[in-house]
Design a protein around this motif. Structure first.
Motif, mmCIF file in Angstrom:
data_model
loop_
_atom_site.group_PDB
_atom_site.id
_atom_site.type_symbol
_atom_site.label_atom_id
_atom_site.label_comp_id
_atom_site.label_asym_id
_atom_site.label_seq_id
_atom_site.Cartn_x
_atom_site.Cartn_y
_atom_site.Cartn_z
ATOM 1 N N ILE A 41 0.833 -9.605 -11.691
ATOM 2 C CA ILE A 41 0.171 -9.899 -10.413
ATOM 3 C C ILE A 41 -1.009 -8.958 -10.204
ATOM 4 O O ILE A 41 -2.082 -9.374 -9.758
ATOM 5 C CB ILE A 41 1.187 -9.781 -9.259
ATOM 6 N N ARG A 42 -0.822 -7.680 -10.533
ATOM 7 C CA ARG A 42 -1.919 -6.718 -10.437
ATOM 8 C C ARG A 42 -3.092 -7.124 -11.313
ATOM 9 O O ARG A 42 -4.264 -7.107 -10.890
ATOM 10 C CB ARG A 42 -1.399 -5.325 -10.835
ATOM 11 N N ASP A 43 -2.792 -7.518 -12.542
ATOM 12 C CA ASP A 43 -3.851 -7.857 -13.486
ATOM 13 C C ASP A 43 -4.697 -9.042 -13.014
ATOM 14 O O ASP A 43 -5.910 -9.075 -13.222
ATOM 15 C CB ASP A 43 -3.247 -8.177 -14.857
ATOM 16 N N TYR A 44 -4.057 -10.014 -12.369
ATOM 17 C CA TYR A 44 -4.759 -11.224 -11.952
ATOM 18 C C TYR A 44 -5.362 -11.125 -10.548
ATOM 19 O O TYR A 44 -6.402 -11.740 -10.267
ATOM 20 C CB TYR A 44 -3.815 -12.431 -11.998
ATOM 21 N N LEU A 45 -4.715 -10.334 -9.669
ATOM 22 C CA LEU A 45 -5.101 -10.414 -8.251
ATOM 23 C C LEU A 45 -5.454 -9.071 -7.622
ATOM 24 O O LEU A 45 -5.525 -8.969 -6.395
ATOM 25 C CB LEU A 45 -3.954 -11.048 -7.445
ATOM 26 N N SER A 46 -5.717 -8.066 -8.416
ATOM 27 C CA SER A 46 -6.000 -6.750 -7.838
ATOM 28 C C SER A 46 -7.294 -6.727 -7.039
ATOM 29 O O SER A 46 -7.523 -5.816 -6.244
ATOM 30 C CB SER A 46 -6.065 -5.689 -8.948
ATOM 31 N N TRP A 47 -8.141 -7.745 -7.184
ATOM 32 C CA TRP A 47 -9.406 -7.813 -6.443
ATOM 33 C C TRP A 47 -9.192 -8.199 -4.983
ATOM 34 O O TRP A 47 -10.113 -8.071 -4.163
ATOM 35 C CB TRP A 47 -10.350 -8.821 -7.114
ATOM 36 N N SER A 48 -7.969 -8.628 -4.623
ATOM 37 C CA SER A 48 -7.708 -9.028 -3.237
ATOM 38 C C SER A 48 -6.325 -8.553 -2.815
ATOM 39 O O SER A 48 -5.315 -9.057 -3.314
ATOM 40 C CB SER A 48 -7.802 -10.545 -3.074
ATOM 41 N N ASP A 49 -6.270 -7.608 -1.869
ATOM 42 C CA ASP A 49 -4.980 -7.120 -1.399
ATOM 43 C C ASP A 49 -4.159 -8.244 -0.771
ATOM 44 O O ASP A 49 -2.938 -8.326 -0.961
ATOM 45 C CB ASP A 49 -5.174 -6.012 -0.370
ATOM 46 N N THR A 50 -4.804 -9.114 -0.041
ATOM 47 C CA THR A 50 -4.105 -10.191 0.648
ATOM 48 C C THR A 50 -3.478 -11.166 -0.344
ATOM 49 O O THR A 50 -2.283 -11.489 -0.259
ATOM 50 C CB THR A 50 -5.051 -10.951 1.582
ATOM 51 N N VAL A 63 -2.399 0.508 -9.106
ATOM 52 C CA VAL A 63 -0.983 0.890 -9.131
ATOM 53 C C VAL A 63 -0.114 -0.315 -8.795
ATOM 54 O O VAL A 63 -0.389 -1.056 -7.849
ATOM 55 C CB VAL A 63 -0.714 2.034 -8.137
ATOM 56 N N PHE A 64 0.934 -0.514 -9.562
ATOM 57 C CA PHE A 64 1.868 -1.605 -9.286
ATOM 58 C C PHE A 64 3.321 -1.150 -9.240
ATOM 59 O O PHE A 64 4.177 -1.863 -8.723
ATOM 60 C CB PHE A 64 1.716 -2.738 -10.306
ATOM 61 N N PHE A 65 3.625 0.030 -9.780
ATOM 62 C CA PHE A 65 4.993 0.520 -9.706
ATOM 63 C C PHE A 65 5.372 0.820 -8.258
ATOM 64 O O PHE A 65 4.583 1.406 -7.506
ATOM 65 C CB PHE A 65 5.153 1.805 -10.522
ATOM 66 N N PRO A 66 6.577 0.459 -7.846
ATOM 67 C CA PRO A 66 7.026 0.780 -6.481
ATOM 68 C C PRO A 66 7.158 2.280 -6.248
ATOM 69 O O PRO A 66 7.373 3.059 -7.186
ATOM 70 C CB PRO A 66 8.397 0.093 -6.391
ATOM 71 N N LEU A 67 7.050 2.683 -4.993
ATOM 72 C CA LEU A 67 7.377 4.040 -4.577
ATOM 73 C C LEU A 67 8.896 4.126 -4.416
ATOM 74 O O LEU A 67 9.508 3.260 -3.782
ATOM 75 C CB LEU A 67 6.698 4.373 -3.248
ATOM 76 N N GLU A 68 9.496 5.151 -4.970
ATOM 77 C CA GLU A 68 10.951 5.295 -4.949
ATOM 78 C C GLU A 68 11.351 6.391 -3.960
ATOM 79 O O GLU A 68 10.816 7.503 -3.999
ATOM 80 C CB GLU A 68 11.467 5.644 -6.352
#
Length: 456
Positions: free
Chosen positions: A279-288, A352-357
């Protein structure tokens, strides 16, 4: 009668002498075998990689070494605790349950035992670890030495369960320590970074075997923060993960139960992380837009339940490699720090795509424990192993420090000796014990020397 190894050494030396010594020296040959940690962020080319098969062999090795010499476990630390151009020593061949005390519910393991190999033998003798971390591939000595922890507002980290230790010192001497025998050494050795000597046996305070009910579900960000402290107080174990750019958190609790074993359908954590990367790779240009598929998937997820023996229900496989920074903050400051970390991450670190733990840990009395004399909230930030972690970690570390955080000893941080000395009231006591046990600094690599040798 000479043993097989002695005979091999004899014939090898004889051959080298007969043919003009046309072989690489032992040191030169060993240098071609490099070492690196799990993520690949730490590496070295030691003069030798050794794995003694017995305690006497280890004692001789240490006694004859002029240093530096560093113990190595599974390589799951991200800080530079191992790298050296000296020797690294694995205790992988010194593993297993040594003895147990059914009256006190204590058990002694050889230091090279992998945590994943502790649950079954403990269960067979009527015991279980009080708590476990979220991965169990570490060897117990490395996990103790770096202050590894699980989650639980009323449960301490692994060093707080240690009731006795056996250790080889710089001279090759074998010493025992516990609260009554060499108590100062014991206090320092429960979390030592491998800087005092090489721990060979560890006695743990355990509990009776128990079955845990693990429940996991999705909740939105604000509701999670509003309920977090209550959930931590209510459940034996509680943790949550914030999924960047999604407004959603993944929550998980554990409680002791007498229910029969069962499991609902459970999501694969490694696949989930790979999906977040895609998802990051394809859509990082738009947060929404980036948040839409995450929210859609979250809306379809049912509550997951697993009832299983405790030692089979805590840990999970981590096959997607990463680098990590984790800080332990005063519990009352944790959520405020988390809000700031999230804001910085989502405003300035779109990759960044890893969740905060987020986890909870009870305070303890271990000298160099990040949980020393305070209940804590732990916040971990991850970056994919092949991507540069420094911009993100450099941005969030000042937030952790502002709120009084102490770094996990096995995770990436930039804290120096003088700052550590301010964080830990018993810092100088530890340094004094370390100097007494290892005056020649045999167990210090460059990083540890910067913390424990010379002036602050």
């Amino acid at each position: 009668m000479p043993n097989r190894r002695q005979l091999l050494k004899y014939f090898a030396a004889l051959s080298a002498a007969s043919f003009g010594g046309g072989m690489l020296s032992q040191s030169a040959a060993a240098r071609v075998i490099g070492w690196k940690n799990w993520s690949g962020s730490q590496s070295c080319v030691p003069s030798a990689r050794l794995a003694p098969a017995s305690l006497p062999e280890l004692q001789q090795l240490v006694a004859e070494s002029v240093g530096p010499i560093r113990p190595v476990g599974a390589g799951h630390s991200f800080s530079p605790l191992v790298p050296t151009d000296g020797q690294i020593v694995s205790l992988a061949r010194l593993n297993g349950l040594v003895s147990h005390d059914p009256a006190q519910l204590r058990a002694t393991f050889l230091a090279g035992t992998q945590m994943s190999a502790m649950g079954a033998p403990l269960h067979e003798v009527g015991q279980a670890l009080i708590n476990m971390p979220d991965i169990d591939e570490q060897v117990i000595a490395g996990a103790i030495a770096t202050g590894t922890h699980g989650t639980g507002a009323n449960i301490g980290g692994l060093p707080s369960f240690v009731t006795g230790l056996e250790m080889v010192t710089a001279t090759g001497e074998l010493i025992q320590c516990d609260a009554d025998n060499n108590p100062e050494v014991f206090q320092a050795a429960r979390l030592s970074l491998g800087a005092l000597g090489i721990v060979t046996k560890i006695q743990m305070q355990n509990t009776q075997p128990y079955r845990s009910r693990r429940e996991s579900w999705i909740l939105d960000w604000e509701d999670t923060l509003a309920q977090a402290d209550q959930l931590a107080n209510k459940h034996r174990n509680f943790e949550f993960y914030y999924i960047p750019f999604s407004e959603r958190c993944f929550l998980s609790t554990h409680d002791i139960t007498e229910e029969d074993k069962f499991s609902t359908s459970v999501s694969d954590g490694n696949e989930s992380v790979q999906d977040l990367k895609m998802i990051r790779d394809y859509l990082s240009w738009s947060d929404t837009l980036r948040g839409l598929p995450i929210k859609a998937i979250a809306a379809t997820m049912d509550r997951e339940v697993v009832v299983e023996a405790s030692w089979l229900n805590y840990a999970s496989e981590r096959n997607v490699r990463f680098n990590e920074m984790e800080y332990h903050l005063p519990r009352e400051q944790g959520l405020a720090a988390l809000r700031e970390v999230r804001q910085v991450l989502e405003q300035h670190h779109k990759a960044v795509f890893f969740p905060l733990e987020v986890r909870y840990v009870k305070g303890d009395d271990v000298w160099l424990s990040p949980f020393y004399q305070r209940d804590s909230m732990s916040i971990a930030v991850h970056r994919f192993h092949s991507e540069d972690y420094r911009p993100l970690f450099n941005a969030v570390e000042p937030i952790f420090r502002k709120y009084g955080g102490r770094p996990h000893w096995g995770k990436i941080n930039s804290v120096k000796r003088a700052q550590f000395a301010q964080m830990y009231p018993r810092w100088e006591a530890f340094v004094e014990v370390r100097q007494q046990l290892d005056p020649s600094a045999k167990f210090l690599n460059p990083y540890l020397a910067s913390l424990f040798s010379g002036a602050a």
